[in-house]
Motif scaffolding. Structure first.
Motif, mmCIF file in Angstrom:
data_model
loop_
_atom_site.group_PDB
_atom_site.id
_atom_site.type_symbol
_atom_site.label_atom_id
_atom_site.label_comp_id
_atom_site.label_asym_id
_atom_site.label_seq_id
_atom_site.Cartn_x
_atom_site.Cartn_y
_atom_site.Cartn_z
ATOM 1 N N LYS A 20 0.834 -1.212 0.000
ATOM 2 C CA LYS A 20 0.000 0.000 0.000
ATOM 3 C C LYS A 20 0.865 1.257 0.000
ATOM 4 O O LYS A 20 0.600 2.216 -0.728
ATOM 5 N N LYS A 21 1.925 1.237 0.806
ATOM 6 C CA LYS A 21 2.831 2.401 0.870
ATOM 7 C C LYS A 21 3.395 2.733 -0.504
ATOM 8 O O LYS A 21 3.500 3.895 -0.889
ATOM 9 N N ILE A 22 3.772 1.687 -1.227
ATOM 10 C CA ILE A 22 4.343 1.881 -2.574
ATOM 11 C C ILE A 22 3.278 2.416 -3.526
ATOM 12 O O ILE A 22 3.501 3.378 -4.265
ATOM 13 N N VAL A 23 2.102 1.807 -3.472
ATOM 14 C CA VAL A 23 1.039 2.189 -4.418
ATOM 15 C C VAL A 23 0.604 3.641 -4.166
ATOM 16 O O VAL A 23 0.350 4.397 -5.108
ATOM 17 N N LEU A 24 0.554 4.045 -2.886
ATOM 18 C CA LEU A 24 0.111 5.407 -2.572
ATOM 19 C C LEU A 24 1.071 6.472 -3.121
ATOM 20 O O LEU A 24 0.701 7.627 -3.266
ATOM 21 N N GLN A 25 2.311 6.046 -3.406
ATOM 22 C CA GLN A 25 3.288 7.014 -3.937
ATOM 23 C C GLN A 25 3.524 6.834 -5.432
ATOM 24 O O GLN A 25 4.462 7.401 -5.991
ATOM 25 N N CYS A 26 2.695 6.009 -6.081
ATOM 26 C CA CYS A 26 2.978 5.631 -7.477
ATOM 27 C C CYS A 26 2.852 6.816 -8.438
ATOM 28 O O CYS A 26 1.914 7.608 -8.367
ATOM 29 N N HIS A 27 3.839 6.900 -9.342
ATOM 30 C CA HIS A 27 3.792 7.882 -10.440
ATOM 31 C C HIS A 27 4.131 7.204 -11.764
ATOM 32 O O HIS A 27 4.718 7.830 -12.645
ATOM 33 N N LEU A 28 3.792 5.930 -11.888
ATOM 34 C CA LEU A 28 4.199 5.202 -13.102
ATOM 35 C C LEU A 28 3.449 5.669 -14.347
ATOM 36 O O LEU A 28 3.958 5.549 -15.448
ATOM 37 N N CYS A 29 2.242 6.176 -14.184
ATOM 38 C CA CYS A 29 1.494 6.603 -15.391
ATOM 39 C C CYS A 29 0.910 7.992 -15.196
ATOM 40 O O CYS A 29 0.978 8.583 -14.119
ATOM 41 N N ASN A 30 0.308 8.496 -16.250
ATOM 42 C CA ASN A 30 -0.223 9.868 -16.263
ATOM 43 C C ASN A 30 -1.380 10.112 -15.307
ATOM 44 O O ASN A 30 -1.675 11.262 -14.981
ATOM 45 N N LEU A 31 -2.055 9.045 -14.886
ATOM 46 C CA LEU A 31 -3.200 9.241 -13.985
ATOM 47 C C LEU A 31 -2.749 9.866 -12.664
ATOM 48 O O LEU A 31 -3.535 10.515 -11.981
ATOM 49 N N ALA A 32 -1.477 9.692 -12.334
ATOM 50 C CA ALA A 32 -0.942 10.280 -11.099
ATOM 51 C C ALA A 32 -1.030 11.810 -11.126
ATOM 52 O O ALA A 32 -1.126 12.451 -10.072
ATOM 53 N N LYS A 33 -1.031 12.385 -12.331
ATOM 54 C CA LYS A 33 -1.014 13.850 -12.456
ATOM 55 C C LYS A 33 -2.376 14.470 -12.156
ATOM 56 O O LYS A 33 -2.453 15.636 -11.792
ATOM 57 N N THR A 34 -3.442 13.702 -12.357
ATOM 58 C CA THR A 34 -4.783 14.282 -12.198
ATOM 59 C C THR A 34 -5.535 13.737 -10.982
ATOM 60 O O THR A 34 -6.583 14.263 -10.618
ATOM 61 N N ARG A 35 -5.008 12.701 -10.359
ATOM 62 C CA ARG A 35 -5.715 12.107 -9.210
ATOM 63 C C ARG A 35 -5.651 13.030 -7.990
ATOM 64 O O ARG A 35 -4.710 13.819 -7.857
ATOM 65 N N LYS A 36 -6.664 12.882 -7.107
ATOM 66 C CA LYS A 36 -6.566 13.536 -5.788
ATOM 67 C C LYS A 36 -6.014 12.520 -4.799
ATOM 68 O O LYS A 36 -5.179 12.841 -3.968
ATOM 69 N N ASN A 37 -6.531 11.317 -4.848
ATOM 70 C CA ASN A 37 -6.070 10.244 -3.962
ATOM 71 C C ASN A 37 -5.894 8.953 -4.743
ATOM 72 O O ASN A 37 -6.657 8.676 -5.665
ATOM 73 N N VAL A 38 -4.930 8.156 -4.337
ATOM 74 C CA VAL A 38 -4.798 6.795 -4.854
ATOM 75 C C VAL A 38 -5.820 5.943 -4.097
ATOM 76 O O VAL A 38 -5.987 6.100 -2.884
ATOM 77 N N VAL A 39 -6.499 5.064 -4.817
ATOM 78 C CA VAL A 39 -7.478 4.175 -4.172
ATOM 79 C C VAL A 39 -6.892 2.765 -4.182
ATOM 80 O O VAL A 39 -7.014 2.020 -5.155
#
Ligand code: URA
Length: 199
Positions: free
Chosen positions: A22-41
């Motif tokens: 979970k810690k890794i996923v919450l910090q993920c920036h592997l794809c463009n969705l990271a730029k527009t998300r508010k929170n990782v689910v």
């Protein structure tokens, strides 16, 4: 959208512990969705669940809260679990194919899915559910690489990596097509029966 391919990570390089993952996923920036998300689910539920639901990706409410299936479709899913399966939502594990909201709720691209799906495969490995329910065609197709339409494959008990996979309609689809709820109800009864068998 950046045309450059997203980065990929191999499932076997990820930790075998749900909190560490979970810690890794919450910090993920592997794809463009990271730029527009508010929170990782990341997903939520019983880390030793026998039953796992896999949706497509977070919508607006999930993006706001960081929790899966908490909007309108989520309320329907919760009712399906609690009123038909007659178990608490907290007893199952709920995850998605992609962990970040695609803008305007569009379907995630194959490239975004390729970046994100190793996280789901690791979640499946760790939680080790006996039964997986694929909610909707995007979930089913990316789990299995099978393009059979959901209307043809729903309710079937399939073998998936030694587990039982049952595809059914996505709750958002059921909200738009309430006449399909009968078929979804039948699928839930199949799931309930199987859950009794594996419990
Ligand atoms: N739809 C999904 O596929 N997943 C969610 O978490 C919410 C809505």
């Amino acid at each position: 959208m950046n045309p450059i391919e997203s980065k990929k990570i191999a499932t076997d390089t990820l930790p075998d512990d749900l909190e560490a993952l979970k810690k890794i996923v919450l910090q993920c920036h592997l794809c463009n969705l990271a730029k527009t998300r508010k929170n990782v689910v990341f997903g939520e539920g019983n880390p030793e669940a026998k039953l796992m639901f896999v949706g497509e990706g977070p919508g607006a409410t999930e993006d706001e809260t960081g929790r899966p299936f908490v909007g309108r479709a989520g309320q329907l899913l919760t009712k399906m679990i609690e009123n038909v399966l007659e178990i608490r939502r907290s007893e199952v594990f709920i995850a998605n194919i992609v962990k970040c909201r695609p803008p305007n709720n569009r379907v995630p691209t194959p490239d975004e899915v390729a970046s994100c799906i190793p996280y789901l495969f690791k979640q499946i490995e760790i939680v080790n559910p006996k039964i997986i329910v694929a909610l909707g065609s995007t979930s089913y197709r990316h789990l299995t690489n099978d393009k059979t339409p959901i209307s043809k494959i729903r309710g079937k008990k399939l073998n998936f990596q030694g587990r039982i996979l049952i595809p059914t309609f996505h709750p958002s689809f059921l909200l738009r097509n309430p006449s399909k709820k009968k078929e979804a109800y039948e699928d839930l009864l199949t799931i309930k029966e199987l859950l009794c068998e594996v419990s």
